[in-house]
Design a protein around this motif. Sequence first.
Motif, PDB file in Angstrom:
ATOM      1  N   ARG A  86       0.840  -1.200   0.000  1.00 23.99           N
ATOM      2  CA  ARG A  86       0.000   0.000   0.000  1.00 23.99           C
ATOM      3  C   ARG A  86       0.875   1.250   0.000  1.00 23.99           C
ATOM      4  O   ARG A  86       1.766   1.403   0.832  1.00 23.99           O
ATOM      5  N   ILE A  87       0.564   2.141  -0.942  1.00 24.76           N
ATOM      6  CA  ILE A  87       1.375   3.337  -1.163  1.00 24.76           C
ATOM      7  C   ILE A  87       0.490   4.567  -1.060  1.00 24.76           C
ATOM      8  O   ILE A  87      -0.523   4.676  -1.765  1.00 24.76           O
ATOM      9  N   ALA A  88       0.846   5.496  -0.190  1.00 25.69           N
ATOM     10  CA  ALA A  88       0.090   6.738  -0.026  1.00 25.69           C
ATOM     11  C   ALA A  88       0.724   7.832  -0.871  1.00 25.69           C
ATOM     12  O   ALA A  88       1.920   8.104  -0.750  1.00 25.69           O
ATOM     13  N   THR A  89      -0.066   8.455  -1.715  1.00 22.28           N
ATOM     14  CA  THR A  89       0.467   9.504  -2.585  1.00 22.28           C
ATOM     15  C   THR A  89      -0.654  10.418  -3.056  1.00 22.28           C
ATOM     16  O   THR A  89      -1.767   9.966  -3.305  1.00 22.28           O
ATOM     17  N   SER A  90      -0.377  11.699  -3.145  1.00 17.27           N
ATOM     18  CA  SER A  90      -1.354  12.624  -3.706  1.00 17.27           C
ATOM     19  C   SER A  90      -1.401  12.401  -5.211  1.00 17.27           C
ATOM     20  O   SER A  90      -0.379  12.512  -5.894  1.00 17.27           O
ATOM     21  N   GLN A  91      -2.588  12.103  -5.727  1.00 19.57           N
ATOM     22  CA  GLN A  91      -2.701  11.672  -7.115  1.00 19.57           C
ATOM     23  C   GLN A  91      -3.100  12.787  -8.078  1.00 19.57           C
ATOM     24  O   GLN A  91      -3.515  12.516  -9.203  1.00 19.57           O
ATOM     25  N   GLN A  92      -2.925  14.044  -7.659  1.00 17.10           N
ATOM     26  CA  GLN A  92      -3.305  15.153  -8.522  1.00 17.10           C
ATOM     27  C   GLN A  92      -2.120  15.871  -9.143  1.00 17.10           C
ATOM     28  O   GLN A  92      -2.300  16.730 -10.014  1.00 17.10           O
ATOM     29  N   TRP A  93      -0.890  15.518  -8.721  1.00 16.95           N
ATOM     30  CA  TRP A  93       0.286  16.233  -9.210  1.00 16.95           C
ATOM     31  C   TRP A  93       1.051  15.399 -10.235  1.00 16.95           C
ATOM     32  O   TRP A  93       1.064  14.164 -10.203  1.00 16.95           O
ATOM     33  N   ILE A  94       1.760  16.074 -11.121  1.00 13.31           N
ATOM     34  CA  ILE A  94       2.535  15.428 -12.175  1.00 13.31           C
ATOM     35  C   ILE A  94       3.548  14.449 -11.588  1.00 13.31           C
ATOM     36  O   ILE A  94       3.741  13.340 -12.106  1.00 13.31           O
ATOM     37  N   GLU A  95       4.201  14.836 -10.489  1.00 10.15           N
ATOM     38  CA  GLU A  95       5.304  14.048  -9.945  1.00 10.15           C
ATOM     39  C   GLU A  95       4.903  12.632  -9.540  1.00 10.15           C
ATOM     40  O   GLU A  95       5.747  11.730  -9.494  1.00 10.15           O
TER      41      GLU A  95
END
Length: 316
Positions: free
Chosen positions: A23-32
């Motif tokens: 499980r990976i937490a990441t903001s999914q709205q940015w290009i990076e």
Amino acid sequence: MALSSQISFVLFALLSPLILGLRIATSQQWIEHTPQPYAIRNFYKGSTAATLTSGGVANLAFDPKNFDLAANAETQGLKQYANHRNIRLIYIICEVAYRIVADKRKGISKLSDLKGKKIDTLQSSSASVFVHNMLPSAGVADNEYTTASGNVCMTEPCGSDTFPAQLKAGSIDAFGIWEPAVELGARELGVNAITFQTRTVHREVYALYSTTDALNNTSRRKDILEFVRALNKTLDVLANQPKEKGMYDYVSGLVGVDEKIFESVWADHAWTGQWGADLIEFLVEEDKYLAKMDKRSVVPSTDLEKFLDTSILDEL
């Protein structure tokens, strides 16, 4: 609790890592963030499925049992590491040279002209650290300009409360943030736009984080290694074959950014995969500023050296 319920609960607790996978937490709205879903879909070969969940490194700090990895800029990594010394930066996905865009109609032709001006940025973010670093490099102290708040715009049309719209309306003089918001701001002003960028002064270090518990767990570590291996293959595509592999279309579609606008800021994104010897000094200096802002003690440089964990990269 009935015995059968207790047994079910214990079994779920034991099996949940296998059920949930990596499980990976990441903001999914940015290009990076976009190399992560591409890596999962095309290259990841772990023993369990890998899943992206909206979030960031704070998930490792406050919910470490349910997250193995997280992605965020170094600013958020340092903020969380200050109180959670089990977090480790294990990989760099992308380094981005941010820009400030300013309105030439306000008498701005060089960076030092921002003295006394009103500059938009996103407080407590990597962008606010960027503005703090850039202005002093031109001899403008923190108390010699004012900052304002607005919202990021990733695609046109931009609402009236967003950075590009505020810049066009003249309610602010400049703003500094990640792309493509700056590009949109520059396009709003047209010939009246001027941008400032100095990679050596500041860049966003968008990194992958884990915890000592996850890294010390044999089965978890194997999947983390496979995910990083998949990211390495993805970054090779992004760096060397973006057009041939349709990456402009893929990334722009994933985050809702116009493909032509995204292609124009592609060169600002360095898909690195690893870090140089200067990173520790960069983190030490940034932590000094964050500690002052957060009213906490500075993290000793010896602890920041532990924060940087090369063990996964060493295994690849």
